[in-house]
Design an enzyme around this catalytic site. Sequence first.
Site, PDB file in Angstrom:
ATOM      1  N   ASN A 120      -3.465   4.169 -29.515  1.00 19.52           N
ATOM      2  CA  ASN A 120      -2.263   4.094 -28.677  1.00 19.52           C
ATOM      3  C   ASN A 120      -0.992   3.766 -29.449  1.00 19.52           C
ATOM      4  O   ASN A 120       0.099   3.763 -28.888  1.00 19.52           O
ATOM      5  CB  ASN A 120      -2.477   3.092 -27.531  1.00 19.52           C
ATOM      6  CG  ASN A 120      -3.434   3.667 -26.507  1.00 19.52           C
ATOM      7  OD1 ASN A 120      -3.817   4.836 -26.578  1.00 19.52           O
ATOM      8  ND2 ASN A 120      -3.866   2.830 -25.574  1.00 19.52           N
ATOM      9  N   ARG A 128      -0.894   9.139 -12.783  1.00 13.59           N
ATOM     10  CA  ARG A 128      -0.097   9.199 -14.030  1.00 13.59           C
ATOM     11  C   ARG A 128       1.267   9.870 -13.828  1.00 13.59           C
ATOM     12  O   ARG A 128       1.583  10.886 -14.431  1.00 13.59           O
ATOM     13  CB  ARG A 128      -0.890   9.890 -15.145  1.00 13.59           C
ATOM     14  CG  ARG A 128      -2.298   9.410 -15.341  1.00 13.59           C
ATOM     15  CD  ARG A 128      -2.456   7.920 -15.578  1.00 13.59           C
ATOM     16  NE  ARG A 128      -2.002   7.474 -16.869  1.00 13.59           N
ATOM     17  CZ  ARG A 128      -2.764   7.445 -17.963  1.00 13.59           C
ATOM     18  NH1 ARG A 128      -3.976   7.902 -17.917  1.00 13.59           N
ATOM     19  NH2 ARG A 128      -2.283   6.995 -19.102  1.00 13.59           N
TER      20      ARG A 128
HETATM   21  C1  EPZ Z   1      -0.410   3.570 -21.844  1.00  9.60           C
HETATM   22  O1  EPZ Z   1      -0.445   4.521 -20.791  1.00  9.60           O
HETATM   23  C2  EPZ Z   1      -1.747   3.670 -22.558  1.00  9.60           C
HETATM   24  N1  EPZ Z   1      -1.895   5.002 -23.123  1.00  9.60           N
HETATM   25  C3  EPZ Z   1      -2.883   3.389 -21.579  1.00  9.60           C
HETATM   26  O2  EPZ Z   1      -4.102   3.421 -22.319  1.00  9.60           O
HETATM   27  C4  EPZ Z   1      -2.683   1.974 -21.029  1.00  9.60           C
HETATM   28  O3  EPZ Z   1      -3.704   1.713 -20.087  1.00  9.60           O
HETATM   29  C5  EPZ Z   1      -1.302   1.882 -20.360  1.00  9.60           C
HETATM   30  O4  EPZ Z   1      -0.276   2.234 -21.319  1.00  9.60           O
HETATM   31  C6  EPZ Z   1      -1.008   0.467 -19.853  1.00  9.60           C
HETATM   32  O5  EPZ Z   1      -1.081  -0.436 -20.904  1.00  9.60           O
HETATM   33  C7  EPZ Z   1      -1.327   5.260 -24.323  1.00  9.60           C
HETATM   34  O6  EPZ Z   1      -0.685   4.415 -24.919  1.00  9.60           O
HETATM   35  C8  EPZ Z   1      -1.534   6.644 -24.882  1.00  9.60           C
HETATM   36  P1  EPZ Z   1       2.328   3.057 -18.284  1.00  9.60           P
HETATM   37  P2  EPZ Z   1       0.911   4.889 -19.962  1.00  9.60           P
HETATM   38  O7  EPZ Z   1       3.411   4.062 -18.329  1.00  9.60           O
HETATM   39  O8  EPZ Z   1       2.044   4.913 -20.910  1.00  9.60           O
HETATM   40  C9  EPZ Z   1       2.849   3.770 -13.617  1.00  9.60           C
HETATM   41  C10 EPZ Z   1      -6.298   4.074 -22.783  1.00  9.60           C
HETATM   42  O9  EPZ Z   1      -7.364   3.807 -22.197  1.00  9.60           O
HETATM   43  N2  EPZ Z   1       3.932   4.678 -14.021  1.00  9.60           N
HETATM   44  O10 EPZ Z   1       2.583   1.678 -18.821  1.00  9.60           O
HETATM   45  O11 EPZ Z   1       0.629   6.078 -19.147  1.00  9.60           O
HETATM   46  C11 EPZ Z   1       1.479   4.290 -14.071  1.00  9.60           C
HETATM   47  O12 EPZ Z   1       0.970   5.198 -13.108  1.00  9.60           O
HETATM   48  C12 EPZ Z   1      -5.066   4.442 -21.977  1.00  9.60           C
HETATM   49  O13 EPZ Z   1      -6.136   4.029 -24.037  1.00  9.60           O
HETATM   50  C13 EPZ Z   1       4.761   5.191 -13.027  1.00  9.60           C
HETATM   51  O14 EPZ Z   1       4.604   4.899 -11.843  1.00  9.60           O
HETATM   52  O15 EPZ Z   1       1.016   3.604 -19.023  1.00  9.60           O
HETATM   53  C14 EPZ Z   1       0.660   3.031 -14.146  1.00  9.60           C
HETATM   54  O16 EPZ Z   1       0.218   2.680 -12.848  1.00  9.60           O
HETATM   55  C15 EPZ Z   1      -5.367   4.541 -20.495  1.00  9.60           C
HETATM   56  N3  EPZ Z   1       5.755   6.046 -13.389  1.00  9.60           N
HETATM   57  C16 EPZ Z   1       1.681   1.995 -14.636  1.00  9.60           C
HETATM   58  O17 EPZ Z   1       2.985   2.529 -14.316  1.00  9.60           O
HETATM   59  C17 EPZ Z   1       5.977   6.406 -14.706  1.00  9.60           C
HETATM   60  O18 EPZ Z   1       6.919   7.180 -14.980  1.00  9.60           O
HETATM   61  C18 EPZ Z   1       1.622   1.727 -16.137  1.00  9.60           C
HETATM   62  O19 EPZ Z   1       1.780   2.982 -16.780  1.00  9.60           O
HETATM   63  C19 EPZ Z   1       5.119   5.870 -15.695  1.00  9.60           C
HETATM   64  C20 EPZ Z   1       4.116   4.995 -15.329  1.00  9.60           C
END
Ligand code: EPZ
Length: 417
Positions: free
Chosen positions: A23, A121
């Site tokens: 990540n 996502r």
């Molecule tokens: C990153 O995902 C990681 N992936 C995820 O790891 C990790 O679980 C997550 O951060 C939280 O720590 C990578 O780094 C490649 P977020 P990301 O944007 O960036 C919502 C693994 O197992 N959201 O912090 O997608 C989203 O749906 C993976 O290695 C919105 O609503 O996470 C989630 O509920 C899985 N709108 C929350 O926020 C947006 O525009 C956190 O998402 C973006 C996100």
Amino acid sequence: MQRLEVIGSNKLKGNIKISGSKNSSLPILAATLLSRKKIILHNLPKVNDIDTMISLLESLGSKTKFKNNNLIINNQNQKKKFASYSLVKTMRAGILVLGPLLAKFGSAKVSLPGGCAIGTRPIDIHLKAFSKIGVKYKIQQGYVHAVAPKGLQGNKINFSKISVGATENLIIATSFAKGTSILSNIAIEPEIIDLINFLNKMGCKIRWIAKRKLKIIGVTKLKEINYSVMPDRIEAGTYLIAAAITEGNIKIKNIDPNIIKTEINVLKKIGIQIKKNKNEIQIVGSKKIKNVNIKTAPYPGFPTDLQAQMMVLLCKANRVSEIKEDIFENRFMHVSELNRMGAKISIKGNKAIVQGNTNFAAAELMATDLRASVSLVLAALSAKGKSIINRIYHLDRGYENIEKKLKKVGAKIRRIN
Ligand code: EPZ
């Protein structure tokens, strides 16, 4: 379809070396699109998500050479700005190329990530922030068509919700915007610190002005760079739990204990002995595991990426535990499989109630997503007898040489075709 065969339940003993962080590698790989100078990255984990991101960069015109965890990138003739669904659908972090492509070309067409097992996502936070720096976009046939008619303009961005991906996308984009940007309410995961260190070493001007606040002065020139990606804290946490659940004695090498303080404190609270050294952790499992209540949160809270693994350990606790999943809307896919192994876990909304005193029974299992699949491996290590885990392509997305690393510390585990 490959499967894993695991025969429990040996106590794991010995040393495990942690690989580079998936990540941290993914946003850094996306950020390489900003540069036309030579880039060498070290310590990239050999996992499928990294291969997918490298294929995405190649599809955009980057020339890459990936050998023994080192990657050489040449972007001299990189000029495409279309990221296809075929590549982005399997790896949602593909959306991270939107920022650098807009910064470099002023326009891009990138597939929407689409959903996955753990949630829908969405990328609304990314898009809202892009429109603050001069980007106009429309969503058509599953793609984001984005354009910055006057190039990216620095601005103040206050994220409505903490998002790792949106923070990364906008740090990369504003590093190349005209003028200065202030990003507030950013995610501060260690992987984001690694991205900032990488960008600053390449010549960007990113400064911390508060705990969750950055000042970024746009630049136009970048330098050649040689950079080593940080170790994977989620892999480290996973193997700490493997030691705890098998009552083993393991030294986790090549990890800074300070970036997994929360996880270590939880393990200590449930009765596991942990000794921290400069760049390694010694962990000794114990028969007695105390129950604890956990809720996932943005860093430095308890990481959602370790929720499934910790749930397996808490099945062995002396009493009931509660786990609240506050980040993703559907990250309990592992529960039904664990219950098939004898766990007693019930779900109420985003809360899992985990009864203790479980003796896992070996079974044939189905992986559903990356972290759920490794939680099944942990349960199988603790179960007496032979378990089979299907659909382990989920596992191969994020764990480098998992059978080799576990076999080296005494696990009876092998991959069968
Ligand atoms: C990153 O995902 C990681 N992936 C995820 O790891 C990790 O679980 C997550 O951060 C939280 O720590 C990578 O780094 C490649 P977020 P990301 O944007 O960036 C919502 C693994 O197992 N959201 O912090 O997608 C989203 O749906 C993976 O290695 C919105 O609503 O996470 C989630 O509920 C899985 N709108 C929350 O926020 C947006 O525009 C956190 O998402 C973006 C996100």
